[in-house]
Design a protein around this motif. Structure first.
Motif, PDB file in Angstrom:
ATOM      1  N   ARG A 193       0.818  -1.215   0.000  1.00 45.81           N
ATOM      2  CA  ARG A 193       0.000   0.000   0.000  1.00 45.81           C
ATOM      3  C   ARG A 193       0.851   1.264   0.000  1.00 45.81           C
ATOM      4  N   THR A 210       0.649  -0.778  -6.112  1.00 48.77           N
ATOM      5  CA  THR A 210      -0.033  -0.469  -4.854  1.00 48.77           C
ATOM      6  C   THR A 210      -1.320  -1.281  -4.826  1.00 48.77           C
ATOM      7  N   ASP A 211      -1.859  -1.486  -3.626  1.00 46.74           N
ATOM      8  CA  ASP A 211      -3.069  -2.313  -3.531  1.00 46.74           C
ATOM      9  C   ASP A 211      -4.296  -1.628  -4.115  1.00 46.74           C
ATOM     10  N   SER A 212      -4.176  -0.341  -4.448  1.00 47.25           N
ATOM     11  CA  SER A 212      -5.304   0.379  -5.053  1.00 47.25           C
ATOM     12  C   SER A 212      -5.130   0.574  -6.560  1.00 47.25           C
ATOM     13  N   GLU A 234      -6.524  -5.410   5.000  1.00 44.49           N
ATOM     14  CA  GLU A 234      -6.727  -5.150   3.577  1.00 44.49           C
ATOM     15  C   GLU A 234      -5.851  -6.058   2.720  1.00 44.49           C
ATOM     16  N   THR A 238      -6.916  -8.556  -0.352  1.00 46.56           N
ATOM     17  CA  THR A 238      -6.220  -8.579  -1.643  1.00 46.56           C
ATOM     18  C   THR A 238      -5.761  -9.985  -1.999  1.00 46.56           C
TER      19      THR A 238
END
Length: 344
Positions: A193, A210-212, A234, A238
């Motif tokens: 992240r 990134t995780d987003s 989170e 994922t």
């Protein structure tokens, strides 16, 4: 001698203390390099089992003295250190699983460790080093590099697997080092992240997100193996998105607090029939594999270079600055203490 001692939660001090006394089967190791592990950050926050206590379980050095005359040949040797001290007589120890020992002690959390100029270490915990291995590399040879190898073995890694590593810290990047440099895997994905950690993973040669990142969606349900090197909730979500049907999620990441998972997130584990496997320390019995010695061989051959993930170095008298960096600098990976008179 100088030692970095924890006197209570968040009460870290650099103390002048006496040299440690040696037990019958112990060696005096002059510490060359030692590294701050995620576990050290946890102990700093919550306290160790006994306090005050010298932290540090990732370290290397040179043997200066041994108590038992039968081990005099170790004097002068450069060594790495295995910090887990198994009892040797519980069911797990007797069955070749000392990493699962129920009566163990541990350097840096249950007895004084390696954030000091000298450390007393059981002879059985010493790993003599060939000349080709740098002492700085040896400091993180066991933790986290051997821990990373054990996680891959627990997860059933095979050549050519599609693998994602979630968590761009020391263990996650050590997993990447094994896959990319030792096992020649080119399609290894690292997810974190923190953008700075993603950038660092890319600098090592990994595909990192990134995780987003919307591009991560393209990998949903495609990963045969996911290494969960962080316990963040989170990250669990994922992992369950990325893992393939009947794939494996292996977890070497140690949680610092209670983890809650949404019901729909957990349902993905069921619907995919994915396997969720824990991973603890590493194996050092000969059967099926002494993972510490395997790591040693790859380092000696120059295939692995753990100091690739060292980003900051300090001396012991800079301990508070070192811990502040480990906690608060997003660009920090492995933060290391170096004895001023030792170069490698």
């Amino acid at each position: 001698m100088q030692a970095v001692r924890l006197h209570g939660p968040r009460d870290l001090r650099v103390n002048e203390v006496e040299l440690p006394s040696l037990g019958d089967r112990e060696a005096m190791v002059k510490v060359a390099f030692s590294a701050i592990c995620g576990s050290d950050k946890r102990w700093y926050t919550v306290g160790t089992h006994v306090m005050p206590l010298t932290l540090g379980h990732e370290f290397s050095g040179i043997v200066e003295e041994v108590k038992d005359s039968r081990h005099q040949d170790l004097v002068g040797h450069r060594v790495g250190v295995m910090p887990l001290m198994p009892c040797g007589h519980c069911t797990y120890c007797l069955n070749g699983l000392p990493n699962l020992c129920t009566g163990y002690s541990y350097l840096g959390s249950r007895r004084d460790g390696g954030f000091a100029q000298y450390a007393a270490v059981p002879v059985q915990n010493l790993v003599p080093l060939p000349d080709s291995i740098d002492l700085a590399d040896a400091a993180i040879m066991v933790d986290p590099v051997s821990v990373a190898l054990h996680a891959l073995r627990q997860g059933g890694y095979r050549t050519g697997m599609r693998v994602t590593v979630i968590g761009g810290g020391a263990v996650g990047l050590s997993v990447f080092l094994w896959l990319h440099f030792a096992f020649n895997e080119n399609a290894v994905t690292v997810v974190d992240r923190v953008p700075e950690k993603v950038a660092f993973a890319k600098s090592l040669g990994g595909d990192a997100f990134t995780d987003s990142d919307p591009l991560l969606k393209e990998l949903d349900s495609q990963m045969e193996l996911v290494v969960l090197a962080t316990p963040a909730p989170e990250a669990i979500s994922t992992a369950l998105e990325l893992v393939a049907r009947r794939g494996t999620i292996v977890m070497p990441g140690i949680p610092y607090k209670t983890i809650s998972v949404e019901a729909m997130t957990w349902e993905k584990l069921l619907r995919k029939e994915a396997r969720l496997i824990g991973s603890w320390n590493y194996a050092w019995t000969d059967y099926p594999e002494n993972e510490c010695q395997t790591t040693l061989r790859y380092l000696a051959a120059g295939t692995l270079k753990p100091t690739m993930i060292v980003t900051h170095r300090f001396t012991f008298d800079q301990a508070k600055e070192a811990f502040n960096t480990a906690f608060n600098n997003n660009k920090a990976e492995v933060v290391m203490f170096a004895a001023s008179e030792v170069t490698g």
